[in-house]
Design a protein around this motif. Sequence first.
Motif, PDB file in Angstrom:
ATOM      1  N   ASP A 127       0.870  -1.173   0.000  1.00 56.51           N
ATOM      2  CA  ASP A 127       0.000   0.000   0.000  1.00 56.51           C
ATOM      3  C   ASP A 127       0.911   1.228   0.000  1.00 56.51           C
ATOM      4  O   ASP A 127       2.094   1.118  -0.340  1.00 56.51           O
ATOM      5  CB  ASP A 127      -0.949  -0.020   1.203  1.00 56.51           C
ATOM      6  CG  ASP A 127      -0.228  -0.315   2.506  1.00 56.51           C
ATOM      7  OD1 ASP A 127       0.894   0.206   2.689  1.00 56.51           O
ATOM      8  OD2 ASP A 127      -0.765  -1.070   3.336  1.00 56.51           O
ATOM      9  N   GLY A 128       0.408   2.335   0.418  1.00 58.04           N
ATOM     10  CA  GLY A 128       1.217   3.542   0.378  1.00 58.04           C
ATOM     11  C   GLY A 128       2.318   3.586   1.409  1.00 58.04           C
ATOM     12  O   GLY A 128       3.223   4.420   1.307  1.00 58.04           O
ATOM     13  N   GLU A 129       2.306   2.705   2.393  1.00 53.16           N
ATOM     14  CA  GLU A 129       3.296   2.762   3.471  1.00 53.16           C
ATOM     15  C   GLU A 129       4.116   1.479   3.620  1.00 53.16           C
ATOM     16  O   GLU A 129       5.272   1.527   4.041  1.00 53.16           O
ATOM     17  CB  GLU A 129       2.582   3.050   4.805  1.00 53.16           C
ATOM     18  CG  GLU A 129       1.880   4.403   4.832  1.00 53.16           C
ATOM     19  CD  GLU A 129       1.217   4.655   6.164  1.00 53.16           C
ATOM     20  OE1 GLU A 129       1.207   3.726   7.005  1.00 53.16           O
ATOM     21  OE2 GLU A 129       0.687   5.764   6.368  1.00 53.16           O
ATOM     22  N   ARG A 130       3.544   0.350   3.318  1.00 51.28           N
ATOM     23  CA  ARG A 130       4.225  -0.921   3.578  1.00 51.28           C
ATOM     24  C   ARG A 130       4.689  -1.585   2.277  1.00 51.28           C
ATOM     25  O   ARG A 130       4.056  -1.439   1.225  1.00 51.28           O
ATOM     26  CB  ARG A 130       3.306  -1.875   4.340  1.00 51.28           C
ATOM     27  CG  ARG A 130       2.928  -1.390   5.730  1.00 51.28           C
ATOM     28  CD  ARG A 130       1.966  -2.351   6.388  1.00 51.28           C
ATOM     29  NE  ARG A 130       0.753  -2.543   5.586  1.00 51.28           N
ATOM     30  CZ  ARG A 130      -0.191  -3.441   5.859  1.00 51.28           C
ATOM     31  NH1 ARG A 130      -0.046  -4.259   6.889  1.00 51.28           N
ATOM     32  NH2 ARG A 130      -1.262  -3.538   5.093  1.00 51.28           N
ATOM     33  N   TRP A 131       5.770  -2.328   2.425  1.00 49.75           N
ATOM     34  CA  TRP A 131       6.363  -3.075   1.301  1.00 49.75           C
ATOM     35  C   TRP A 131       6.572  -4.514   1.715  1.00 49.75           C
ATOM     36  O   TRP A 131       6.885  -4.793   2.874  1.00 49.75           O
ATOM     37  CB  TRP A 131       7.702  -2.448   0.880  1.00 49.75           C
ATOM     38  CG  TRP A 131       7.541  -1.099   0.258  1.00 49.75           C
ATOM     39  CD1 TRP A 131       7.206   0.064   0.874  1.00 49.75           C
ATOM     40  CD2 TRP A 131       7.691  -0.795  -1.127  1.00 49.75           C
ATOM     41  NE1 TRP A 131       7.133   1.092  -0.024  1.00 49.75           N
ATOM     42  CE2 TRP A 131       7.434   0.594  -1.272  1.00 49.75           C
ATOM     43  CE3 TRP A 131       8.016  -1.539  -2.262  1.00 49.75           C
ATOM     44  CZ2 TRP A 131       7.491   1.243  -2.490  1.00 49.75           C
ATOM     45  CZ3 TRP A 131       8.092  -0.895  -3.491  1.00 49.75           C
ATOM     46  CH2 TRP A 131       7.819   0.475  -3.593  1.00 49.75           C
ATOM     47  N   ALA A 132       6.389  -5.419   0.758  1.00 48.53           N
ATOM     48  CA  ALA A 132       6.610  -6.848   1.018  1.00 48.53           C
ATOM     49  C   ALA A 132       7.848  -7.331   0.261  1.00 48.53           C
ATOM     50  O   ALA A 132       8.198  -6.802  -0.802  1.00 48.53           O
ATOM     51  CB  ALA A 132       5.389  -7.660   0.593  1.00 48.53           C
ATOM     52  N   PHE A 133       8.490  -8.319   0.808  1.00 49.93           N
ATOM     53  CA  PHE A 133       9.660  -8.916   0.149  1.00 49.93           C
ATOM     54  C   PHE A 133       9.680 -10.404   0.449  1.00 49.93           C
ATOM     55  O   PHE A 133       9.119 -10.867   1.451  1.00 49.93           O
ATOM     56  CB  PHE A 133      10.959  -8.256   0.628  1.00 49.93           C
ATOM     57  CG  PHE A 133      11.256  -8.482   2.084  1.00 49.93           C
ATOM     58  CD1 PHE A 133      11.975  -9.593   2.522  1.00 49.93           C
ATOM     59  CD2 PHE A 133      10.805  -7.571   3.042  1.00 49.93           C
ATOM     60  CE1 PHE A 133      12.237  -9.796   3.862  1.00 49.93           C
ATOM     61  CE2 PHE A 133      11.071  -7.772   4.392  1.00 49.93           C
ATOM     62  CZ  PHE A 133      11.787  -8.881   4.799  1.00 49.93           C
ATOM     63  N   PHE A 134      10.297 -11.160  -0.400  1.00 49.48           N
ATOM     64  CA  PHE A 134      10.532 -12.576  -0.120  1.00 49.48           C
ATOM     65  C   PHE A 134      11.739 -13.059  -0.910  1.00 49.48           C
ATOM     66  O   PHE A 134      12.147 -12.458  -1.904  1.00 49.48           O
ATOM     67  CB  PHE A 134       9.301 -13.441  -0.420  1.00 49.48           C
ATOM     68  CG  PHE A 134       8.779 -13.355  -1.832  1.00 49.48           C
ATOM     69  CD1 PHE A 134       9.384 -14.048  -2.874  1.00 49.48           C
ATOM     70  CD2 PHE A 134       7.640 -12.589  -2.118  1.00 49.48           C
ATOM     71  CE1 PHE A 134       8.887 -13.991  -4.163  1.00 49.48           C
ATOM     72  CE2 PHE A 134       7.145 -12.533  -3.413  1.00 49.48           C
ATOM     73  CZ  PHE A 134       7.762 -13.229  -4.444  1.00 49.48           C
ATOM     74  N   LEU A 135      12.303 -14.147  -0.432  1.00 41.20           N
ATOM     75  CA  LEU A 135      13.445 -14.803  -1.086  1.00 41.20           C
ATOM     76  C   LEU A 135      13.380 -16.277  -0.718  1.00 41.20           C
ATOM     77  O   LEU A 135      13.024 -16.625   0.418  1.00 41.20           O
ATOM     78  CB  LEU A 135      14.763 -14.179  -0.643  1.00 41.20           C
ATOM     79  CG  LEU A 135      16.048 -14.813  -1.210  1.00 41.20           C
ATOM     80  CD1 LEU A 135      17.085 -13.724  -1.526  1.00 41.20           C
ATOM     81  CD2 LEU A 135      16.659 -15.813  -0.231  1.00 41.20           C
ATOM     82  N   GLY A 136      13.689 -17.168  -1.680  1.00 38.29           N
ATOM     83  CA  GLY A 136      13.634 -18.590  -1.379  1.00 38.29           C
ATOM     84  C   GLY A 136      14.330 -19.442  -2.410  1.00 38.29           C
ATOM     85  O   GLY A 136      14.961 -18.936  -3.344  1.00 38.29           O
ATOM     86  N   ASP A 137      14.177 -20.725  -2.233  1.00 37.68           N
ATOM     87  CA  ASP A 137      14.882 -21.700  -3.068  1.00 37.68           C
ATOM     88  C   ASP A 137      13.990 -22.925  -3.260  1.00 37.68           C
ATOM     89  O   ASP A 137      13.606 -23.573  -2.280  1.00 37.68           O
ATOM     90  CB  ASP A 137      16.198 -22.102  -2.401  1.00 37.68           C
ATOM     91  CG  ASP A 137      17.040 -23.025  -3.263  1.00 37.68           C
ATOM     92  OD1 ASP A 137      16.645 -23.295  -4.416  1.00 37.68           O
ATOM     93  OD2 ASP A 137      18.096 -23.459  -2.787  1.00 37.68           O
ATOM     94  N   VAL A 138      13.643 -23.205  -4.499  1.00 32.47           N
ATOM     95  CA  VAL A 138      12.832 -24.372  -4.828  1.00 32.47           C
ATOM     96  C   VAL A 138      13.721 -25.604  -4.919  1.00 32.47           C
ATOM     97  O   VAL A 138      14.835 -25.541  -5.453  1.00 32.47           O
ATOM     98  CB  VAL A 138      12.072 -24.150  -6.151  1.00 32.47           C
ATOM     99  CG1 VAL A 138      11.458 -25.448  -6.656  1.00 32.47           C
ATOM    100  CG2 VAL A 138      10.999 -23.091  -5.964  1.00 32.47           C
TER     101      VAL A 138
END
Length: 427
Positions: free
Chosen positions: A220-231
Amino acid sequence: MCRTGQSSDRPEGEDTASTDAAFSALLEDSAEELYDSAPCGYLSTLMDGTIAKINTTLLTWLGRDREEVVGRMRFTDLLTVGGKIYHDTHFAPLLSMQGSINGIALDIKKAEGGRLPVLVSSLTKTDSDGRPMLIRTTVFDASDRRSYEKELLRERKAAEEARRQAEEDRERLQEALAVLQQSLLPAALPPVPGMEAASHYHTASPDRLGGDFYDLFPLDGERWAFFLGDVCGKGPQAAAVTSLTRYTLRAAALHDPDPVAALTTLNTVLHERYASGDPRYCTAIFGILEPHGDTVTVELASGGHPPALVLRQDGRADYLPTPGGLLVGILPTARFTPARTTLAAGETLLLYTDGLTEARIGEKRELFGDEALRDFAAGLPHSGPQQVVTALTGLLNGFGDGLDDDTALLAIGVPAGRPDTASDTLT
């Protein structure tokens, strides 16, 4: 039954007679007859190349009569145009300097217009004072050898063509894999207000499609999401899981941004999709960034993934523990461990896949390991996420063939120059 020491059925006198007849035939075979009907060609030339003597074998190969050759033709008249050039520029000078030359491949012309591949050896005969008198030359029919060489050449060309085609096919495959790999990653990280972010993907082999992934996107205007992984796994199947994982986490974050909820949704999707066939699973860290004045709060959860590393402004590098998180997708229900930290000015959160810590180093090929990574990070100037990723990229390149797995890096931090406020909590 024939026994050792017993004579054969043929009378002894008959064997002796056959042997005597053979020796008599050899004695009657004069040196001139041996020269004339030898299995190879012979000729003798004067020093100017005029043919003074030639045997019947060579005349037969040429399809010529002795009268039209002896005293009327030079040795070079028997050669093709290319052979004449080679004779004048190489053969004759070497023979003059060395007195002999052996096994030279030439072509001689036949009377009917064809050509015969031959191997030529020549020797200069001298008088008692060492002055050259004539040149003796032996000519061997090299037709079978030339055919064999041509066949080898054809096979070599075919092998080279096959190798060239294989290299082109491999290049096309690598290009296709590179394009597909890039399609599974963000083209560029979006700018995050008040923060910095950097990433890197190291491909261990251009012939294998990896399963590492990462992303950073606004909620949204204030929050950010992130992710990192390995299949788990490599190749197209792993790429399919990677694509499904990325889109699932993005959709889950928009529905419920809680990190544990996002990983739980991913676990349900992967298990339902792959449990009945070839099991597929992954490790992943999912988190939310929320700025608060001069600091950024990080809430994350891990599903079987190596812990995030936090690089503090004072030079410390500490892991953010997330114990107990299970692999994502392997069980119908799974427990995921949440964690929380706050980043102050000049501090960076580093996420990575296990290709980094499982690289082999030294003569004993030992694992690089978590402790070595923490020590390496603690020794960095901590000038920002981009500098951290650049330093780690150099480290990855330095592993050489000890790095046999793809590695993804994602660093997120607060620019330096803000008040120092930081804390870690495990919930």
